[in-house]
Write a protein that holds these residues in place. Sequence first.
Motif, PDB file in Angstrom:
ATOM      1  N   ALA A   1      68.829 -93.097  38.408  1.00  0.00           N
ATOM      2  CA  ALA A   1      68.015 -93.989  39.206  1.00  0.00           C
ATOM      3  C   ALA A   1      69.220 -94.828  39.922  1.00  0.00           C
ATOM      4  O   ALA A   1      69.025 -95.532  40.901  1.00  0.00           O
ATOM      5  CB  ALA A   1      66.970 -94.631  38.715  1.00  0.00           C
ATOM      6  N   ASN A   2      70.272 -94.845  39.277  1.00  0.00           N
ATOM      7  CA  ASN A   2      71.396 -95.808  39.645  1.00  0.00           C
ATOM      8  C   ASN A   2      72.313 -95.296  40.782  1.00  0.00           C
ATOM      9  O   ASN A   2      73.534 -95.909  40.884  1.00  0.00           O
ATOM     10  CB  ASN A   2      72.216 -96.255  38.367  1.00  0.00           C
ATOM     11  CG  ASN A   2      71.447 -97.030  37.398  1.00  0.00           C
ATOM     12  OD1 ASN A   2      70.678 -98.075  37.730  1.00  0.00           O
ATOM     13  ND2 ASN A   2      71.643 -96.921  36.067  1.00  0.00           N
ATOM     14  N   ALA A   3      72.025 -94.257  41.329  1.00  0.00           N
ATOM     15  CA  ALA A   3      72.934 -93.393  42.347  1.00  0.00           C
ATOM     16  C   ALA A   3      72.962 -94.272  43.600  1.00  0.00           C
ATOM     17  O   ALA A   3      74.161 -94.536  44.217  1.00  0.00           O
ATOM     18  CB  ALA A   3      72.341 -92.241  42.776  1.00  0.00           C
ATOM     19  N   THR A   4      71.888 -95.203  43.836  1.00  0.00           N
ATOM     20  CA  THR A   4      71.730 -96.156  44.985  1.00  0.00           C
ATOM     21  C   THR A   4      72.741 -97.250  45.014  1.00  0.00           C
ATOM     22  O   THR A   4      73.463 -97.717  45.805  1.00  0.00           O
ATOM     23  CB  THR A   4      70.396 -96.457  45.311  1.00  0.00           C
ATOM     24  OG1 THR A   4      70.008 -97.022  44.234  1.00  0.00           O
ATOM     25  CG2 THR A   4      69.490 -95.336  46.001  1.00  0.00           C
TER      26      THR A   4
ATOM     27  N   GLN B   1      73.508 -86.467  42.187  1.00  0.00           N
ATOM     28  CA  GLN B   1      72.261 -86.826  42.984  1.00  0.00           C
ATOM     29  C   GLN B   1      72.779 -86.704  44.742  1.00  0.00           C
ATOM     30  O   GLN B   1      74.006 -87.028  44.878  1.00  0.00           O
ATOM     31  CB  GLN B   1      72.083 -88.456  42.845  1.00  0.00           C
ATOM     32  CG  GLN B   1      71.477 -88.736  41.465  1.00  0.00           C
ATOM     33  CD  GLN B   1      70.296 -87.891  41.113  1.00  0.00           C
ATOM     34  OE1 GLN B   1      69.398 -87.726  41.853  1.00  0.00           O
ATOM     35  NE2 GLN B   1      70.660 -87.009  40.130  1.00  0.00           N
ATOM     36  N   PHE B   2      71.986 -86.431  45.479  1.00  0.00           N
ATOM     37  CA  PHE B   2      72.029 -86.009  46.749  1.00  0.00           C
ATOM     38  C   PHE B   2      72.839 -87.235  47.501  1.00  0.00           C
ATOM     39  O   PHE B   2      73.485 -87.173  48.416  1.00  0.00           O
ATOM     40  CB  PHE B   2      70.913 -85.468  47.656  1.00  0.00           C
ATOM     41  CG  PHE B   2      70.999 -85.420  48.904  1.00  0.00           C
ATOM     42  CD1 PHE B   2      71.473 -84.192  49.714  1.00  0.00           C
ATOM     43  CD2 PHE B   2      70.622 -86.418  49.914  1.00  0.00           C
ATOM     44  CE1 PHE B   2      71.694 -84.186  51.085  1.00  0.00           C
ATOM     45  CE2 PHE B   2      70.818 -86.510  51.242  1.00  0.00           C
ATOM     46  CZ  PHE B   2      71.151 -85.213  51.909  1.00  0.00           C
ATOM     47  N   VAL B   3      72.072 -88.410  47.378  1.00  0.00           N
ATOM     48  CA  VAL B   3      72.456 -89.527  48.008  1.00  0.00           C
ATOM     49  C   VAL B   3      73.898 -90.062  47.725  1.00  0.00           C
ATOM     50  O   VAL B   3      74.867 -90.253  48.567  1.00  0.00           O
ATOM     51  CB  VAL B   3      71.456 -90.616  47.757  1.00  0.00           C
ATOM     52  CG1 VAL B   3      71.575 -91.178  46.199  1.00  0.00           C
ATOM     53  CG2 VAL B   3      71.775 -92.046  48.452  1.00  0.00           C
ATOM     54  N   LEU B   4      74.412 -89.834  46.404  1.00  0.00           N
ATOM     55  CA  LEU B   4      75.876 -90.022  46.219  1.00  0.00           C
ATOM     56  C   LEU B   4      76.749 -89.061  46.394  1.00  0.00           C
ATOM     57  O   LEU B   4      77.930 -89.266  47.072  1.00  0.00           O
ATOM     58  CB  LEU B   4      76.042 -90.336  44.426  1.00  0.00           C
ATOM     59  CG  LEU B   4      77.286 -90.544  43.948  1.00  0.00           C
ATOM     60  CD1 LEU B   4      77.848 -91.923  44.825  1.00  0.00           C
ATOM     61  CD2 LEU B   4      77.441 -90.753  42.479  1.00  0.00           C
ATOM     62  N   GLY B   5      76.421 -87.720  46.643  1.00  0.00           N
ATOM     63  CA  GLY B   5      77.194 -86.646  47.099  1.00  0.00           C
ATOM     64  C   GLY B   5      77.427 -86.858  48.589  1.00  0.00           C
ATOM     65  O   GLY B   5      78.506 -86.584  48.992  1.00  0.00           O
ATOM     66  N   LYS B   6      76.445 -87.518  49.480  1.00  0.00           N
ATOM     67  CA  LYS B   6      76.741 -87.523  50.925  1.00  0.00           C
ATOM     68  C   LYS B   6      77.648 -88.406  51.123  1.00  0.00           C
ATOM     69  O   LYS B   6      78.390 -88.361  52.023  1.00  0.00           O
ATOM     70  CB  LYS B   6      75.065 -87.687  51.288  1.00  0.00           C
ATOM     71  CG  LYS B   6      75.434 -87.962  52.812  1.00  0.00           C
ATOM     72  CD  LYS B   6      73.942 -88.310  53.652  1.00  0.00           C
ATOM     73  CE  LYS B   6      74.007 -88.864  54.906  1.00  0.00           C
ATOM     74  NZ  LYS B   6      72.649 -88.910  55.500  1.00  0.00           N
ATOM     75  N   ALA B   7      77.357 -89.761  50.461  1.00  0.00           N
ATOM     76  CA  ALA B   7      78.274 -90.729  50.677  1.00  0.00           C
ATOM     77  C   ALA B   7      79.772 -90.661  50.196  1.00  0.00           C
ATOM     78  O   ALA B   7      80.741 -91.043  51.037  1.00  0.00           O
ATOM     79  CB  ALA B   7      77.982 -91.990  49.685  1.00  0.00           C
TER      80      ALA B   7
END
Length: 478
Positions: A209-212, A248-254
């Motif tokens: 949950a801490n990826a954001t 996590q997808f969101v971190l990989g994209k960033a």
Amino acid sequence: MSALEIRNYITLSQLATGIQGTIRNAFSGQSYWVVADITSHSFYPAKGYHYFDLVEKDARSHQLTAKISATAWGNGSIRIKEFENVTGQRFTNDMQVLVRVAVEFHAIYGLKLSLIDIDPSFTIGQLEQQKQATLQRLLTDCADIVQRTPEGYMTLNKGLRLNPVIQRIAVLSSASSAGYQDFMHTLQNNPYKYAFYTDNYFTAVQGEANATQVCAQLSAITASHKQYDAVVIIRGGGAQTDLLLFDQFVLGKAVAGFPVPIITGIGHQKNETITDMLAHTATKTPTRTAELIIAHNRSFEETLLTQQSQLIIRMQQMLSGRHQQLSSLHAGIMNRSRDLLTYHKEGLTRARQVIPQKALHLLLKQRHAITQLSGQLLTKPGQVTAGKQQELLHIRKDIQVFARKLIQHQQQQLAHHETVVRIMSPASLLQKGFAMVQHKGKIITSAAQLSAGDEITVQMADAGVQATITSKTTTDGY
């Protein structure tokens, strides 16, 4: 009679014994491989006991469809320890596992499952499937910054060029991470005394949950507008589940599209996370990350030192070559100078011998010429004087003749001019019938100079007549 005497009954322990016997008869000596999720897990290290529930949820509604308590001790606890070593993650809640269990019933503790074995490959496969699904989503949804190549994954971040020297670093880590301390210690105590300038962007670096939060810190790095040479994402070691944040997808994209090179040191020794795969450079540990940066700067310094050494060697070679050229040129000049001096010395010797002879010959020649000239000077003046006297006599006669002709010619011209002047004089013209008109003492040569009413004087040969202009008629010139 009492109610107990009227009704047939058994005790609870008798019922429990019956259930236990039935279950033992049905499941004795048998075990079953079961796929389930772990909840309510507790571990007692001193005894090596695990207590947990195995549950199954509906794939759509996520409602519980089955729940049985389970335990693991003895050989089962050993198998769990082996599972953790193989997978690199702790046996804990919210993990889907494939376990071999035996069915047991206890009169006091009720129905339970005893864990006999656990398959680590199933769990690894589950995590790998999730990881591959995330990578495929990145390839599909982020095709502008993530592409698959034969060598792996190519991202916008990987395509960035590291600066020759890395000094300004943004550090993304947990403030309490031992890995952060290792990184800073290695960086600050480097053997080459390199200076580094770091800014800390602390955040939690475990827990899916801490990826954001990690992405928010990456955004803060961009918003700072500071010119960082690199961004470092580090954390200490941990179980595989502790590293799921980095899949996590969101971190990989960033990470894939981040405009500053990212170097990871996430503290794993086995599998790569998606963040590692998409970042510019991945290392195994925070210490290794610091060593990589130091080695990168050292490589640049060694390149400069090598170029300096090559430059010095080249300059020494050039100086040696120029020194040899100068020595050769000096020797050539000396030899040539000696040759020239010898040549001119010989020339002077010859000249010293020839000059007296030439001078004597020239003096004799000039003496003869002077003798001839002296004879000419003695006879020439008389001849010249007689010739000039004859010329003067001829010139005198010519002047006299020319003067008479010139005087006659001038007398003729004067007579001609006198005749013309007499004919063209006003008096002569007036005698011929012409008249001269004057107005205010000025001779009038054109009727345009007069106007009606003007008083004029008309001068004729014998008298002047006063008149007044009454009218004026213009003629065509005839």
